[in-house]
Every structure is written in C-alpha cells, then in structure tokens.
Design an enzyme around this catalytic site. Sequence first.
Site, PDB file in Angstrom:
ATOM      1  CG  ASP A  91       7.595 -45.260  18.682  1.00  0.00           C
ATOM      2  OD1 ASP A  91       6.939 -45.503  17.553  1.00  0.00           O
ATOM      3  OD2 ASP A  91       8.643 -45.978  18.917  1.00  0.00           O
ATOM      4  CG  ASN A 124      19.343 -46.874  23.759  1.00  0.00           C
ATOM      5  OD1 ASN A 124      18.389 -47.436  23.067  1.00  0.00           O
ATOM      6  ND2 ASN A 124      18.801 -45.594  24.499  1.00  0.00           N
ATOM      7  CG  HIS A 173      15.072 -47.429  22.030  1.00  0.00           C
ATOM      8  ND1 HIS A 173      15.771 -46.118  21.847  1.00  0.00           N
ATOM      9  CD2 HIS A 173      14.650 -47.572  21.028  1.00  0.00           C
ATOM     10  CE1 HIS A 173      15.546 -45.727  20.705  1.00  0.00           C
ATOM     11  NE2 HIS A 173      14.886 -46.636  19.894  1.00  0.00           N
ATOM     12  CD  GLU A 201      15.424 -43.883  24.792  1.00  0.00           C
ATOM     13  OE1 GLU A 201      16.156 -44.962  24.826  1.00  0.00           O
ATOM     14  OE2 GLU A 201      15.402 -42.891  23.914  1.00  0.00           O
TER      15      GLU A 201
HETATM   16  C1  GLP Z   1      13.078 -45.572  16.832  1.00  0.00           C
HETATM   17  C2  GLP Z   1      11.736 -45.986  17.417  1.00  0.00           C
HETATM   18  C3  GLP Z   1      11.379 -47.341  17.417  1.00  0.00           C
HETATM   19  C4  GLP Z   1      12.239 -48.079  16.305  1.00  0.00           C
HETATM   20  C5  GLP Z   1      13.522 -48.028  16.646  1.00  0.00           C
HETATM   21  C6  GLP Z   1      14.671 -48.354  15.650  1.00  0.00           C
HETATM   22  O1  GLP Z   1      13.528 -44.450  17.579  1.00  0.00           O
HETATM   23  N1  GLP Z   1      11.375 -45.425  18.361  1.00  0.00           N
HETATM   24  O2  GLP Z   1      10.117 -47.623  17.397  1.00  0.00           O
HETATM   25  O3  GLP Z   1      11.923 -49.324  16.327  1.00  0.00           O
HETATM   26  O4  GLP Z   1      14.028 -46.685  17.305  1.00  0.00           O
HETATM   27  O5  GLP Z   1      14.559 -47.618  14.572  1.00  0.00           O
HETATM   28  P1  GLP Z   1      15.219 -47.901  13.210  1.00  0.00           P
HETATM   29  O6  GLP Z   1      14.598 -49.093  12.522  1.00  0.00           O
HETATM   30  O7  GLP Z   1      15.092 -46.836  12.342  1.00  0.00           O
HETATM   31  O8  GLP Z   1      16.730 -48.048  13.324  1.00  0.00           O
END
Ligand code: GLP
Length: 238
Positions: A61, A132, A134, A139
């Site tokens: 992503d 949330n 995702h 989302e």
């Molecule tokens: C991000 C990304 C995801 C990631 C998730 C958790 O926004 N879109 O790929 O796994 O949210 O991120 P973090 O590990 O920084 O909490």
Amino acid sequence: MSRKAASAIVDCLHRAAQLARSSSLNVVLSAGATPTRTYELLATEYRSKFDWSRVTLYQMDEYLDSSNPSQDFREYLISNVLTPLCIREAHLIDRKVIGDAEASWQASISRHERRLVADGGIALAVHGIGRNGHIGFNEPGAARSSTGRVVRLAPATRATAGPDISSSRGVTLGMATLLAARENLLLASGASKAEAVAEALDGPISSRLPASWLRSTPALTVIVDAPAAAMMKPNKQH
Ligand code: GLP
C-alpha cells in the site's frame, strides 16, 4: 515480540518454499511502524536463516500525494528491507513516476496487482492492523472481493498519521489478493490496537472490520504483545 515475529516470518517462508512451484517467493510486507524492529532482526540475527535472494517483494500500500517522509512506504521498504536483506527483485509503487492524477494511480495499482496475481500470487503477507481494523489500506467497509484501488483514508487512519498529514487518499492491494496469500502473519503491538485485535480475532467476520477476514484464510499466524492482547477473550491469551 519482534524476535517471535522474525522467527515466524522465516518459518512461513520455509513452509511456502516447500509448496512453491518456482524458486521465487512473492512477499508482501506491511510498512507500518509495528514491524520495524522485526525487519531489523531479519537483517541481522535471522539473515542466514533463509535464502533472501528467493524473495520478490511486492508493495502492499502507499499514501497518495504526501510529501511527509513518514508516509513514504516505498522508501521505508527500501531502507528497512530491500537494502539490508539484499533483495534484488521488488515491485514498488513510485509516486514520482505516477504523478498526481487519480486515474494514473488507479491504473498503476491495478497493473501492480495484476502482475502479482499473474506471477502466482502472494506466498507470504505480513500485516499490521489499523486502530479501526484496516489491513493494507482496506478501510472498514472494504468488500472481501475488493481488488487493488485508490481509497479514501478513514478519519481514524488520518489521525494516527500525525498532525501534519497531507494525504487523505491511498492505494492498496485489495482484500481478495491479500487474503489469497498462502501464509498470512498478523502483527500488533500496543494498547491502541487492543480493541481492533479483539474484534478481529473474537468478533464476527465482517467487512466492518477488514482484519477479521484473516480468520477465513487457510494459514494465519498472529503475534501480538500483551497490551495489544489485553481485550481478547482470556482463553485466547497465551
Ligand atoms: C498503516 C498501513 C498498514 C499498516 C497499518 C498499521 O496505515 N496502511 O499497512 O499495517 O496501518 O501501521 P502501524 O504498524 O504503523 O501501526
């Protein structure tokens, strides 16, 4: 937790390698903050535990139109994974090449996903989880059958990305592609993830919380630290 996660990644790769028809394994890695220490361990203590030249990395992503360096997952993957592990083959999403037009982003993520699927799909996907629920940038509300696309980021996602967030959109591999991975690994740390983790693992499987769909996949490994596990049903905490 990071050591367990690094060891699980190596185990998943060995299992996937046994099933693989070609010598190369397509791997999709979360670029969030959660796995950073895990990737560091892979590049040091776990470096010799797998032949990393077999890995082809596909980006999961990316934020659109952001100039904030912490919102550049491509750069993150280059400096935390590709360079330290000397992975030679990678398919990344490059903002500088794609430009500003939303249609170009849509075309680019569709092409990226089609190439991955045509290349045999994902051997291993390593996921973080949003507050949330995702995964990638799928989302809440994302359909189980969704494919790679431009998405509007949920307010909760934008809020966690910091006060100077400039991006309200992202691109992501779709749920259908991620869930078809032959091995899925979910990592979560910290109390801010506790509710999402409990809902994902103990709640109904539903698009209301995209990470819950991981439970419908054939091979799921979950590694969470104690604060992130705090709201799970007690019999599942170990
Ligand atoms: C991000 C990304 C995801 C990631 C998730 C958790 O926004 N879109 O790929 O796994 O949210 O991120 P973090 O590990 O920084 O909490």
